[in-house]
Design a protein around this motif. Structure first.
Motif, PDB file in Angstrom:
ATOM      1  N   SER A   1      -5.710  -9.908 -11.271  1.00 52.81           N
ATOM      2  CA  SER A   1      -4.726  -9.536 -12.306  1.00 52.81           C
ATOM      3  C   SER A   1      -5.143  -8.335 -13.149  1.00 52.81           C
ATOM      4  N   ALA A   2      -6.158  -7.605 -12.728  1.00 55.02           N
ATOM      5  CA  ALA A   2      -6.526  -6.378 -13.442  1.00 55.02           C
ATOM      6  C   ALA A   2      -5.469  -5.306 -13.182  1.00 55.02           C
ATOM      7  N   ARG A   3      -5.369  -4.367 -14.114  1.00 53.76           N
ATOM      8  CA  ARG A   3      -4.408  -3.272 -13.983  1.00 53.76           C
ATOM      9  C   ARG A   3      -5.150  -1.944 -14.147  1.00 53.76           C
ATOM     10  N   ILE A   4      -5.022  -1.115 -13.143  1.00 54.78           N
ATOM     11  CA  ILE A   4      -5.676   0.184 -13.121  1.00 54.78           C
ATOM     12  C   ILE A   4      -4.586   1.248 -13.150  1.00 54.78           C
ATOM     13  N   GLY A   5      -4.646   2.151 -14.124  1.00 54.21           N
ATOM     14  CA  GLY A   5      -3.625   3.169 -14.261  1.00 54.21           C
ATOM     15  C   GLY A   5      -3.727   4.274 -13.225  1.00 54.21           C
ATOM     16  N   ALA A   6      -2.794   5.205 -13.290  1.00 48.07           N
ATOM     17  CA  ALA A   6      -2.787   6.334 -12.363  1.00 48.07           C
ATOM     18  C   ALA A   6      -3.942   7.293 -12.649  1.00 48.07           C
TER      19      ALA A   6
ATOM     20  N   VAL B   1      -2.835  -1.002  -8.957  1.00 47.31           N
ATOM     21  CA  VAL B   1      -3.589   0.251  -8.981  1.00 47.31           C
ATOM     22  C   VAL B   1      -2.588   1.400  -8.951  1.00 47.31           C
ATOM     23  N   GLY B   2      -2.662   2.300  -9.933  1.00 54.04           N
ATOM     24  CA  GLY B   2      -1.727   3.409 -10.027  1.00 54.04           C
ATOM     25  C   GLY B   2      -2.003   4.515  -9.028  1.00 54.04           C
TER      26      GLY B   2
ATOM     27  N   GLY C   1      -0.911   1.942  -5.366  1.00 55.10           N
ATOM     28  CA  GLY C   1      -0.010   3.087  -5.460  1.00 55.10           C
ATOM     29  C   GLY C   1      -0.177   4.090  -4.334  1.00 55.10           C
ATOM     30  N   GLU C   2       0.427   5.237  -4.512  1.00 54.21           N
ATOM     31  CA  GLU C   2       0.368   6.299  -3.519  1.00 54.21           C
ATOM     32  C   GLU C   2      -0.903   7.135  -3.690  1.00 54.21           C
ATOM     33  N   ARG C   3      -1.407   7.605  -2.550  1.00 53.78           N
ATOM     34  CA  ARG C   3      -2.579   8.506  -2.511  1.00 53.78           C
ATOM     35  C   ARG C   3      -3.805   7.887  -3.183  1.00 53.78           C
TER      36      ARG C   3
ATOM     37  N   ILE D   1       0.864  -1.175   0.000  1.00 53.11           N
ATOM     38  CA  ILE D   1       0.000   0.000   0.000  1.00 53.11           C
ATOM     39  C   ILE D   1       0.904   1.229   0.000  1.00 53.11           C
ATOM     40  N   GLY D   2       0.823   2.047  -1.060  1.00 49.56           N
ATOM     41  CA  GLY D   2       1.691   3.201  -1.206  1.00 49.56           C
ATOM     42  C   GLY D   2       1.381   4.318  -0.239  1.00 49.56           C
ATOM     43  N   ALA D   3       2.332   5.229  -0.101  1.00 46.06           N
ATOM     44  CA  ALA D   3       2.259   6.305   0.879  1.00 46.06           C
ATOM     45  C   ALA D   3       0.979   7.134   0.741  1.00 46.06           C
ATOM     46  N   CYS D   4       0.425   7.489   1.893  1.00 48.97           N
ATOM     47  CA  CYS D   4      -0.716   8.416   1.996  1.00 48.97           C
ATOM     48  C   CYS D   4      -1.987   7.880   1.343  1.00 48.97           C
ATOM     49  N   SER D   5      -2.087   6.584   1.163  1.00 46.02           N
ATOM     50  CA  SER D   5      -3.328   6.006   0.649  1.00 46.02           C
ATOM     51  C   SER D   5      -4.339   5.837   1.776  1.00 46.02           C
TER      52      SER D   5
END
Length: 212
Positions: A107-112, A94-95, A78-80, A59-63
């Motif tokens: 296995s889904a990919r979600i962009g930023a 997840v971006g 990702g972050e936030r 889990i990225g920072a500040c999420s």
């Protein structure tokens, strides 16, 4: 909080009923998911009540991962990122700066900077009810296994993004996208064989078992 071999930054706030790095149960087909990496919760993350974060998740920072969210083994957040009333499957990416409110398959990919949610703007139609009253809930999208949602795409409402579908960068999608199809612009749905550019011949569609 219950934690299984997780690395948690001291600035992260974890609710006492959350479970971090939980061992994954066997799948219905009998497969066992084994993840060798630790779960990592970065600085400034907030995890709500009764939320389950699986083995090997980052889990990225500040999420912000709100109450009752599930993030299954091996997913990378990702972050936030904001996750609310979400179920995020195995090995999902997840971006940064995305909002997820719905079901995201394995296995889904979600962009930023994507938004996958009931409405672009939450409407308070009855001011006498609390903002988060269950009766005010909007239908949430379902992103099926192996789908791809590109940078800054918006998936809005109770729509289904089929398995192995490809949502292009910046698309606004408010209708179902069949499995293995390409969604672009505002609800433009195209089969890969009819796509004019190189994307229609991408190995992505063969990899997910689609016919091109």
């Amino acid at each position: 909080m219950r934690s299984y071999a997780a690395v948690i930054d001291p600035t992260a706030q974890i609710a006492p009923t959350a479970v971090i790095g939980s061992p994954f149960r066997p799948l219905l087909d009998g497969r066992q998911i084994r993840v060798s990496t630790r779960t990592v919760i970065h600085a400034g993350v907030w995890v709500g009540q009764f939320t389950a974060i699986g083995q090997g998740v980052t889990i990225g920072a500040c999420s912000l991962v709100e109450d009752y969210v599930s993030v299954l083994a091996g997913s990378q957040i990702g972050e936030r990122v904001v996750g609310t009333q979400a179920w995020i499957g195995l090995g999902v990416t997840v971006g940064d700066d995305s909002v997820i409110k719905g079901h995201v398959g394995d296995s889904a990919r979600i962009g930023a900077r994507c938004r996958i949610a009931g409405d672009l703007i939450h409407r308070q139609l009855d001011p006498s009810l609390p903002w988060d009253d269950p009766s005010a809930e909007e239908p949430a999208p379902i992103v099926a296994d192996g789908a791809f949602v590109g940078w800054r795409a918006l998936v809005v409402g109770g729509v289904n993004i089929g398995a192995g579908a490809y949502v292009c960068t910046g698309a606004l999608i408010t209708r179902d996208v069949p499995a293995g199809h390409i969604a672009s612009g505002r609800n433009r749905i195209t089969h890969p064989r009819d796509w004019p550019g190189a994307l229609g011949k991408s190995p992505f569609f063969r990899a997910v078992g689609n016919s091109v």
